[in-house]
Design a protein around this motif. Structure first.
Motif, short mmCIF file in Angstrom:
data_model
loop_
_atom_site.label_atom_id
_atom_site.label_comp_id
_atom_site.label_asym_id
_atom_site.label_seq_id
_atom_site.Cartn_x
_atom_site.Cartn_y
_atom_site.Cartn_z
N VAL A 1 0.85 -1.19 0.00
CA VAL A 1 0.00 0.00 0.00
C VAL A 1 0.89 1.24 0.00
O VAL A 1 1.81 1.35 0.82
CB VAL A 1 -0.95 0.02 1.21
CG1 VAL A 1 -1.78 1.31 1.21
CG2 VAL A 1 -1.85 -1.20 1.22
N VAL A 2 0.62 2.15 -0.93
CA VAL A 2 1.30 3.44 -0.98
C VAL A 2 0.26 4.52 -0.74
O VAL A 2 -0.69 4.65 -1.52
CB VAL A 2 2.00 3.66 -2.33
CG1 VAL A 2 2.66 5.05 -2.38
CG2 VAL A 2 3.04 2.58 -2.58
N ALA A 3 0.41 5.27 0.35
CA ALA A 3 -0.61 6.25 0.74
C ALA A 3 0.01 7.62 0.94
O ALA A 3 1.17 7.75 1.33
CB ALA A 3 -1.31 5.79 2.02
N ASN A 4 -0.79 8.63 0.66
CA ASN A 4 -0.37 10.01 0.89
C ASN A 4 -1.57 10.84 1.27
O ASN A 4 -2.72 10.49 0.97
CB ASN A 4 0.30 10.60 -0.36
CG ASN A 4 -0.67 10.74 -1.53
OD1 ASN A 4 -0.84 9.81 -2.30
ND2 ASN A 4 -1.32 11.89 -1.66
N GLU B 1 -3.30 -7.76 -8.56
CA GLU B 1 -4.42 -6.82 -8.70
C GLU B 1 -4.02 -5.50 -8.06
O GLU B 1 -3.22 -5.46 -7.13
CB GLU B 1 -5.68 -7.36 -8.02
CG GLU B 1 -6.18 -8.67 -8.59
CD GLU B 1 -7.33 -9.24 -7.77
OE1 GLU B 1 -7.60 -8.68 -6.67
OE2 GLU B 1 -7.95 -10.22 -8.21
N ILE B 2 -4.60 -4.40 -8.56
CA ILE B 2 -4.35 -3.09 -8.00
C ILE B 2 -5.65 -2.30 -7.96
O ILE B 2 -6.48 -2.42 -8.88
CB ILE B 2 -3.27 -2.32 -8.80
CG1 ILE B 2 -2.98 -0.98 -8.13
CG2 ILE B 2 -3.69 -2.12 -10.25
CD1 ILE B 2 -1.77 -0.25 -8.71
N ASP B 3 -5.85 -1.55 -6.90
CA ASP B 3 -6.99 -0.64 -6.85
C ASP B 3 -6.57 0.62 -6.11
O ASP B 3 -5.49 0.70 -5.53
CB ASP B 3 -8.21 -1.28 -6.20
CG ASP B 3 -7.93 -1.77 -4.78
OD1 ASP B 3 -7.24 -1.05 -4.03
OD2 ASP B 3 -8.38 -2.87 -4.42
N VAL B 4 -7.43 1.62 -6.14
CA VAL B 4 -7.12 2.91 -5.54
C VAL B 4 -8.33 3.40 -4.76
O VAL B 4 -9.47 3.22 -5.17
CB VAL B 4 -6.70 3.94 -6.61
CG1 VAL B 4 -7.79 4.13 -7.66
CG2 VAL B 4 -6.35 5.27 -5.97
N ARG B 5 -8.06 4.01 -3.62
CA ARG B 5 -9.10 4.61 -2.78
C ARG B 5 -8.66 6.03 -2.46
O ARG B 5 -7.51 6.27 -2.08
CB ARG B 5 -9.27 3.80 -1.50
CG ARG B 5 -10.17 4.45 -0.45
CD ARG B 5 -10.19 3.64 0.82
NE ARG B 5 -8.85 3.45 1.36
CZ ARG B 5 -8.20 4.35 2.07
NH1 ARG B 5 -8.73 5.55 2.30
NH2 ARG B 5 -6.98 4.10 2.54
N GLU C 1 -7.07 11.44 2.01
CA GLU C 1 -6.03 10.42 1.85
C GLU C 1 -6.27 9.64 0.56
O GLU C 1 -7.40 9.27 0.25
CB GLU C 1 -6.01 9.46 3.04
CG GLU C 1 -4.92 8.40 2.91
CD GLU C 1 -4.94 7.37 4.02
OE1 GLU C 1 -4.03 7.41 4.88
OE2 GLU C 1 -5.87 6.52 4.02
N THR C 2 -5.19 9.39 -0.16
CA THR C 2 -5.23 8.55 -1.35
C THR C 2 -4.31 7.36 -1.13
O THR C 2 -3.16 7.54 -0.69
CB THR C 2 -4.78 9.33 -2.60
OG1 THR C 2 -5.70 10.41 -2.84
CG2 THR C 2 -4.74 8.42 -3.82
N ALA C 3 -4.81 6.15 -1.42
CA ALA C 3 -4.01 4.94 -1.19
C ALA C 3 -4.15 4.00 -2.38
O ALA C 3 -5.27 3.68 -2.79
CB ALA C 3 -4.45 4.25 0.09
N PHE C 4 -3.01 3.59 -2.93
CA PHE C 4 -2.97 2.56 -3.97
C PHE C 4 -2.61 1.24 -3.29
O PHE C 4 -1.60 1.16 -2.58
CB PHE C 4 -1.93 2.91 -5.04
CG PHE C 4 -2.35 4.04 -5.93
CD1 PHE C 4 -2.94 3.79 -7.16
CD2 PHE C 4 -2.14 5.36 -5.55
CE1 PHE C 4 -3.33 4.83 -7.98
CE2 PHE C 4 -2.53 6.41 -6.37
CZ PHE C 4 -3.13 6.13 -7.59
N SER C 5 -3.42 0.23 -3.53
CA SER C 5 -3.23 -1.07 -2.89
C SER C 5 -2.97 -2.13 -3.96
O SER C 5 -3.73 -2.27 -4.91
CB SER C 5 -4.48 -1.44 -2.08
OG SER C 5 -4.31 -2.70 -1.46
#
Length: 373
Positions: free
Chosen positions: A300-303, A353-357, A362-366
């Motif tokens: 997970v990459v979040a900012n 698999e990849i998704d984004v929230r 906050e934005t997080a790519f999982s």
């Protein structure tokens, strides 16, 4: 006389008019001989005549007028499709290809009306002709566009490949200038060249990867035993050097070893972190967490920062796409808009698999990566 019979009986006259019109489509037709100008005109006309003679429902006719005629599975290319490919290779543009069909339609109707008494002309034949020509045009345009896109992608791929050698020479020369220690101005100039060369190298890598996927080759990976804790730690150390003013945090939990392409996953993480740096709030850290589970590893990459608009979320992994406010806020960005697309393709190549929230600041790519695919 019914139009289908007229076409078959007057094939040569119609094809002669096709050839005469094709010869006017310059510059592509300038040096083309008669056989090349005529190309598949006769086969296209035979297909049109056969279509006119075949009983069809109104629904089937309507679908055909939109270019949606049913195609047989594993059927060979139609004459219209082959014609489009040859025209693309001969240098015709898409407007000239469409013009050939407009001229063909007009030639058939004009010759038919000149030959037959008005009271013998069947208006249903006119409608059926328009539908058949529209179907042939749709087949041609589809194959023409695909051929042009493939040629463009091949050209861009070769260009990207051939530019690597002079770029490497520039970077090596810049490194030599820095090593000379010939004064502050020379060292500063050499450092600028090195940084600019690194950015150009990244752009070329993205361009080459993009072209591989557009050509149907996919992202090339070479899986080996990899420890993601070490691989990602090294990548973040490099990014900290490039962005000393940003805080990059890495949290590791569980077993993070598996069979992956380490360099590709470094590229994946680098693109995600750079995206977070680019769009996240500069006074907040970019957080990377890696969690090993039984069958896979989750990254997970979040900012923190402004949330991504729902409309942008829908196309965020598409190539050459950027948010609506990108140009306004990031005028000096020099990337191609391929970073997240490359990320998705790397994940896909690993069977992941990849998704984004993006919500509440906050934005997080999982990313989920199977441990042993």
């Amino acid at each position: 006389m019914r139009l289908a019979d007229f076409i078959l009986q007057n094939m040569e006259a119609i094809v002669a008019q096709w050839e005469a019109f094709a010869a006017t489509l310059l510059p592509a037709a300038a040096n083309m001989k008669s056989p090349a100008l005529r190309d598949h005109a006769q086969q296209i006309l035979q297909a049109v005549a056969k279509d006119l003679s075949t009983a069809q429902t109104r629904e089937a006719q309507f679908e055909k007028s939109k270019g949606h005629a049913p195609r047989l599975i594993d059927a060979p290319e139609t004459a219209a499709q082959t014609h489009a490919i040859l025209r693309a290779r001969s240098g015709f543009d898409i407007r000239q290809l469409a013009a050939e069909y407009r001229a063909l339609r007009a030639s058939i109707l004009r010759l038919w009306m000149d030959e037959c008494p008005r009271d013998e002309l069947d208006m249903d034949d006119v409608i059926r002709l328009n539908e058949a020509i529209d179907q042939a045009l749709a087949e041609s345009l589809g194959h023409f566009s695909a051929q042009v896109e493939q040629a463009r992608n091949l050209l861009l791929g070769m260009l990207g490949h051939d530019m690597r050698s002079p770029l490497q020479t520039i970077q090596m020369t810049a490194s030599y200038l820095v090593a000379l220690n010939a004064g502050e101005n020379v060292t500063r100039a050499g450092s600028r060249l090195i940084r600019s060369g690194a950015r150009m190298h990244a752009l070329l890598d993205d361009l080459c990867d993009f072209n591989r996927t557009k050509l149907g080759l996919g992202i090339n990976i070479a899986p080996t035993q990899v420890d993601l804790a070490a691989v990602f730690g090294d990548e973040l150390d490099q990014l900290r050097t490039i962005h000393p003013d940003r805080r990059l945090r890495l949290a590791i939990a569980g077993e993070c070893r598996g069979v992956w392409d380490g360099q590709r996953l470094q590229q994946m993480l680098g693109n995600l972190v750079l995206n977070a740096i680019r769009y996240g709030a500069p006074d907040t850290p970019v957080r990377v967490s890696v969690t090993g589970e039984d069958a896979d590893v989750r990254v997970v990459v979040a900012n923190n920062g402004a949330a991504i608009a729902p409309a942008d979320i829908e196309q965020i992994f598409e190539p050459l796409k950027r948010g609506a406010d990108h140009e306004e806020k990031y005028e000096e960005d020099s990337h191609l808009g391929l970073g997240l697309y490359i990320v998705r393709e790397i994940v896909k190549a690993h069977g992941g698999e990849i998704d984004v929230r993006s919500e509440q600041g906050e934005t997080a790519f999982s990313v989920r990566l199977p441990r042993n695919r």
